[in-house]
Design a protein around this motif. Structure first.
Motif, PDB file in Angstrom:
ATOM      1  N   PRO A   1      -4.302   7.203   9.746  1.00 18.00           N
ATOM      2  CA  PRO A   1      -2.972   7.114   9.121  1.00 18.00           C
ATOM      3  C   PRO A   1      -2.378   5.707   9.131  1.00 18.00           C
ATOM      4  O   PRO A   1      -1.527   5.394   8.311  1.00 18.00           O
ATOM      5  N   ASP A   2      -2.826   4.853  10.060  1.00  8.47           N
ATOM      6  CA  ASP A   2      -2.235   3.512  10.164  1.00  8.47           C
ATOM      7  C   ASP A   2      -2.802   2.529   9.146  1.00  8.47           C
ATOM      8  O   ASP A   2      -2.287   1.418   9.007  1.00  8.47           O
ATOM      9  N   ARG A   3      -3.834   2.922   8.453  1.00  7.01           N
ATOM     10  CA  ARG A   3      -4.491   2.001   7.528  1.00  7.01           C
ATOM     11  C   ARG A   3      -3.673   1.836   6.250  1.00  7.01           C
ATOM     12  O   ARG A   3      -3.087   2.800   5.758  1.00  7.01           O
ATOM     13  N   THR A   4      -3.631   0.618   5.724  1.00  5.51           N
ATOM     14  CA  THR A   4      -2.902   0.406   4.469  1.00  5.51           C
ATOM     15  C   THR A   4      -3.758   0.917   3.306  1.00  5.51           C
ATOM     16  O   THR A   4      -4.964   1.148   3.457  1.00  5.51           O
ATOM     17  N   ASP A   5      -3.111   1.054   2.120  1.00  6.27           N
ATOM     18  CA  ASP A   5      -3.846   1.503   0.930  1.00  6.27           C
ATOM     19  C   ASP A   5      -4.996   0.554   0.617  1.00  6.27           C
ATOM     20  O   ASP A   5      -6.109   0.981   0.304  1.00  6.27           O
ATOM     21  N   ALA A   6      -4.710  -0.752   0.696  1.00  5.20           N
ATOM     22  CA  ALA A   6      -5.740  -1.746   0.367  1.00  5.20           C
ATOM     23  C   ALA A   6      -6.928  -1.630   1.317  1.00  5.20           C
ATOM     24  O   ALA A   6      -8.091  -1.668   0.887  1.00  5.20           O
ATOM     25  N   GLN A   7      -6.631  -1.427   2.603  1.00  6.38           N
ATOM     26  CA  GLN A   7      -7.714  -1.273   3.581  1.00  6.38           C
ATOM     27  C   GLN A   7      -8.509   0.007   3.308  1.00  6.38           C
ATOM     28  O   GLN A   7      -9.748   0.009   3.394  1.00  6.38           O
ATOM     29  N   ALA A   8      -7.791   1.076   2.962  1.00  4.95           N
ATOM     30  CA  ALA A   8      -8.476   2.346   2.682  1.00  4.95           C
ATOM     31  C   ALA A   8      -9.381   2.219   1.463  1.00  4.95           C
ATOM     32  O   ALA A   8     -10.501   2.755   1.447  1.00  4.95           O
TER      33      ALA A   8
END
Lengths: 237, 148
Positions: free
Chosen positions: A62-69
């Motif tokens: 859940p802590d990951r940003t959209d870009a990281q995902a």
């Protein structure tokens, strides 16, 4: 021997799952499913594991940003050697991108400026047609206008049913021509995941969780109010 | 040249038996795997599943009978007919056994979930068997016309 016959035993050992919305529980337990999936070829089992890691909500960070995902998804998809699974996962992530765009817009956000917020072929088109109800994709994605309407009405349960139904139907169309092969196993397992998700939705549990979150939030508010309450009251004159 | 023709004649003579056996091996193994899988998932009807899984074994029997009906002196006169009838009937038996195995596997898979459709689910496998019987019968008819 035809490659497509390799998983006759595995598939016959898996109980029929029935329709998604009529299910009260998964057709077999997670432990038993994993026991049966031990019959898979190691390379194919690895592909399936990667796909499930990307698609199952419980396995998301859940802590990951959209870009990281998005970057992570691209890495995982590049590592999936089976083209059938790669296409399926790509389709699901594109669908999530569409739903994410609907939700962003519903929150009143403007069109994203860079392309790293979403995954797949529709990202650019969504950004270009941000203000159209279904991003101009009504013909390509028939469920999108209905999803937009349900989101606008706040009918979240109906929206969830619509989205799960769209995935279920897509898996149905992908299953054509696959009866005793690895692709049929993949479809079964993804459907099992969907049934597991649908059958674990619990209204009472959701209400309890909501109360818990409210209490947590209120505890924070009380804490922030406490110093002012403890401070000496000004004397009335 | 005659040696080659005779060699092809011998190949044709043994083809129905060999190709039928290969087909039966593949068909029975596919249907057998499905039967074992179904037994893992169910608590009864095991005999039924095993019974269905051996259906593709009939092709090897047809192959043996065709081989004996073709058996005669292999000479440059008889060899071309032995080769043609033997090889083509063998191929028909091979493919029919393979496909019948898949049909039987699907029948086992379906009837495990809905036992009431057990008989009906065997219809595709029975139809495939019918085509194998056509190949068998007409190979016998043609074998009668080969001199020697």
């Amino acid at each position: 021997m035809a490659h497509s016959d390799r998983y006759a035993m595995l598939l016959s050992s898996l109980p029929y799952h029935g329709p998604l919305f009529g299910a009260k529980q998964t057709p077999l337990s997670r432990i038993r499913l994993n026991q049966r999936l031990a019959l898979l070829d190691p390379v194919e089992a690895d592909c399936l594991r990667h796909a499930r890691r990307l698609l199952e909500w419980a396995q998301q960070e859940p802590d990951r940003t959209d870009a990281q995902a998005v970057v992570r998804a691209k890495q995982v998809i590049d590592g999936i050697t089976n083209p059938f699974i790669r296409d399926l996962v790509t389709w699901r992530l594109e669908m999530r991108t569409l739903v994410a765009a609907l939700r962003r817009r519903h929150r009143g956000e403007s069109a994203p400026r860079d392309r790293r917020w979403g995954f797949g072929r529709w990202v650019g088109r969504i950004m270009q047609h941000w203000n159209e109800p279904a991003f101009g994709l009504e013909r390509a994605i028939p469920w999108l206008p209905e999803a937009e309407r349900l989101l606008r009405r706040g009918a979240t349960v109906d929206l969830e049913r619509l989205l799960l139904g769209a995935v279920w139907n897509h898996l149905e169309s992908c299953s054509d021509g696959h009866y005793l092969d690895f692709e049929a196993v993949v479809i079964y397992v993804l459907r099992w995941d969907m049934i597991a998700r649908w059958t674990t939705y619990d209204g009472a549990e959701a209400a309890r969780r909501f109360d818990e979150l409210v209490e947590q939030a209120m505890a924070g508010v009380e804490k922030s109010l406490r110093p002012s309450a403890a401070a000496p009251r000004p004397e009335r004159t | 040249m005659n040696e080659l023709v005779v060699a092809l004649g011998w190949a044709g003579l043994f083809s129905p038996m060999a190709l039928g056996a290969i087909g039966s091996v593949i068909g029975c193994s596919v249907a057998g795997q499905a039967a074992i899988g179904a037994m893992v998932d169910t608590d009864s009807g095991y005999g039924r599943y095993i019974g269905v899984s051996v259906m593709p074994s009939s092709q090897v029997i047809y192959g043996i009978v065709i081989m004996f009906s073709l058996q005669r002196d292999v000479t440059p006169v008889t060899a071309p007919a032995l080769f043609g009838i033997g090889l083509l009937s063998g191929l028909a038996l091979l493919f029919s056994a393979m496909r019948q195995g898949q049909a039987c596997a699907s029948a086992i898979h379906a009837s495990k979930t809905k036992p009431e459709i057990f008989g009906l689910s065997l219809a595709p496998a029975a139809i495939v068997e019918g085509f194998a019987v056509f190949a068998f019968v007409f190979a016998l008819v043609l074998a009668g016309g080969i001199p020697g």
